[in-house]
Design a protein around this motif. Sequence first.
Motif, PDB file in Angstrom:
ATOM      1  N   ASN A   1      41.932  18.602  67.179  1.00 53.25           N
ATOM      2  CA  ASN A   1      42.118  19.995  66.772  1.00 53.25           C
ATOM      3  C   ASN A   1      43.545  20.513  66.923  1.00 53.25           C
ATOM      4  O   ASN A   1      43.929  21.455  66.258  1.00 53.25           O
ATOM      5  CB  ASN A   1      41.180  20.899  67.580  1.00 53.25           C
ATOM      6  CG  ASN A   1      39.736  20.511  67.392  1.00 53.25           C
ATOM      7  OD1 ASN A   1      39.291  20.295  66.281  1.00 53.25           O
ATOM      8  ND2 ASN A   1      39.007  20.397  68.489  1.00 53.25           N
TER       9      ASN A   1
ATOM     10  N   ASP B   1      52.101  15.635  54.593  1.00 51.08           N
ATOM     11  CA  ASP B   1      51.017  14.670  54.428  1.00 51.08           C
ATOM     12  C   ASP B   1      51.595  13.362  53.891  1.00 51.08           C
ATOM     13  O   ASP B   1      52.803  13.236  53.672  1.00 51.08           O
ATOM     14  CB  ASP B   1      49.897  15.222  53.543  1.00 51.08           C
ATOM     15  CG  ASP B   1      50.320  15.508  52.112  1.00 51.08           C
ATOM     16  OD1 ASP B   1      51.394  15.041  51.666  1.00 51.08           O
ATOM     17  OD2 ASP B   1      49.553  16.185  51.408  1.00 51.08           O
TER      18      ASP B   1
ATOM     19  N   GLU C   1      44.188  23.717  59.830  1.00 51.04           N
ATOM     20  CA  GLU C   1      42.960  24.362  59.356  1.00 51.04           C
ATOM     21  C   GLU C   1      41.810  23.365  59.461  1.00 51.04           C
ATOM     22  O   GLU C   1      42.013  22.156  59.353  1.00 51.04           O
ATOM     23  CB  GLU C   1      43.123  24.786  57.887  1.00 51.04           C
ATOM     24  CG  GLU C   1      44.287  25.714  57.616  1.00 51.04           C
ATOM     25  CD  GLU C   1      43.955  27.141  57.969  1.00 51.04           C
ATOM     26  OE1 GLU C   1      42.783  27.533  57.865  1.00 51.04           O
ATOM     27  OE2 GLU C   1      44.892  27.860  58.359  1.00 51.04           O
ATOM     28  N   LYS C   2      40.595  23.872  59.632  1.00 44.93           N
ATOM     29  CA  LYS C   2      39.421  22.990  59.716  1.00 44.93           C
ATOM     30  C   LYS C   2      39.233  22.178  58.445  1.00 44.93           C
ATOM     31  O   LYS C   2      38.656  21.102  58.469  1.00 44.93           O
ATOM     32  CB  LYS C   2      38.172  23.803  60.029  1.00 44.93           C
ATOM     33  CG  LYS C   2      38.232  24.440  61.414  1.00 44.93           C
ATOM     34  CD  LYS C   2      36.860  24.768  61.915  1.00 44.93           C
ATOM     35  CE  LYS C   2      36.905  25.437  63.265  1.00 44.93           C
ATOM     36  NZ  LYS C   2      37.239  24.568  64.349  1.00 44.93           N
ATOM     37  N   THR C   3      39.747  22.667  57.326  1.00 45.86           N
ATOM     38  CA  THR C   3      39.607  21.967  56.047  1.00 45.86           C
ATOM     39  C   THR C   3      40.673  20.895  55.838  1.00 45.86           C
ATOM     40  O   THR C   3      40.621  20.165  54.855  1.00 45.86           O
ATOM     41  CB  THR C   3      39.679  22.973  54.877  1.00 45.86           C
ATOM     42  OG1 THR C   3      40.924  23.686  54.967  1.00 45.86           O
ATOM     43  CG2 THR C   3      38.516  23.955  54.924  1.00 45.86           C
ATOM     44  N   THR C   4      41.642  20.798  56.764  1.00 43.48           N
ATOM     45  CA  THR C   4      42.688  19.775  56.653  1.00 43.48           C
ATOM     46  C   THR C   4      42.051  18.399  56.823  1.00 43.48           C
ATOM     47  O   THR C   4      41.379  18.150  57.826  1.00 43.48           O
ATOM     48  CB  THR C   4      43.776  19.988  57.719  1.00 43.48           C
ATOM     49  OG1 THR C   4      44.336  21.288  57.556  1.00 43.48           O
ATOM     50  CG2 THR C   4      44.881  18.945  57.593  1.00 43.48           C
ATOM     51  N   PRO C   5      42.229  17.510  55.851  1.00 48.81           N
ATOM     52  CA  PRO C   5      41.592  16.194  55.937  1.00 48.81           C
ATOM     53  C   PRO C   5      42.126  15.350  57.093  1.00 48.81           C
ATOM     54  O   PRO C   5      43.264  15.507  57.520  1.00 48.81           O
ATOM     55  CB  PRO C   5      41.926  15.519  54.605  1.00 48.81           C
ATOM     56  CG  PRO C   5      42.660  16.509  53.786  1.00 48.81           C
ATOM     57  CD  PRO C   5      42.997  17.688  54.632  1.00 48.81           C
ATOM     58  N   ASN C   6      41.272  14.467  57.581  1.00 47.33           N
ATOM     59  CA  ASN C   6      41.721  13.489  58.566  1.00 47.33           C
ATOM     60  C   ASN C   6      42.729  12.568  57.909  1.00 47.33           C
ATOM     61  O   ASN C   6      42.704  12.381  56.698  1.00 47.33           O
ATOM     62  CB  ASN C   6      40.539  12.667  59.086  1.00 47.33           C
ATOM     63  CG  ASN C   6      39.574  13.507  59.879  1.00 47.33           C
ATOM     64  OD1 ASN C   6      39.944  14.518  60.461  1.00 47.33           O
ATOM     65  ND2 ASN C   6      38.323  13.096  59.911  1.00 47.33           N
TER      66      ASN C   6
ATOM     67  N   ASN D   1      38.407  13.057  63.327  1.00 49.00           N
ATOM     68  CA  ASN D   1      37.294  14.020  63.323  1.00 49.00           C
ATOM     69  C   ASN D   1      37.341  14.920  64.537  1.00 49.00           C
ATOM     70  O   ASN D   1      37.462  14.459  65.658  1.00 49.00           O
ATOM     71  CB  ASN D   1      35.945  13.296  63.279  1.00 49.00           C
ATOM     72  CG  ASN D   1      35.644  12.731  61.924  1.00 49.00           C
ATOM     73  OD1 ASN D   1      36.136  13.226  60.916  1.00 49.00           O
ATOM     74  ND2 ASN D   1      34.858  11.673  61.888  1.00 49.00           N
TER      75      ASN D   1
END
Length: 90
Positions: free
Chosen positions: A14, A34, A60-65, A88
């Motif tokens: 996180n 990225d 952000e929570k939507t940021t991909p791993n 994750n």
Amino acid sequence: KGMIYKATPNPFKNKVCIEYGIFENANVELLVFDGAGKTVATLKKSNLKKEKYKADWEPEKTTPNGIYFVALKINDMQVHYSKVTKINGE
């Protein structure tokens, strides 16, 4: 001119803390890119004095791993970067 000392924890879920230093007074940018080279976050953009600093990146929570690059730019020239891996998180 400056360097990134460490990014912890790495990999992270996180939040990652980036420790960096500036060796002379300068205009500084600390950016996250990225894998495609797109800027995903600007963590710092200001004139800083010669010193050690810390910055946190909480994507952000939507940021991909995946793999991201933290870049330190001093006076518009990239001087150092560090690779961080987002995994994750809750």
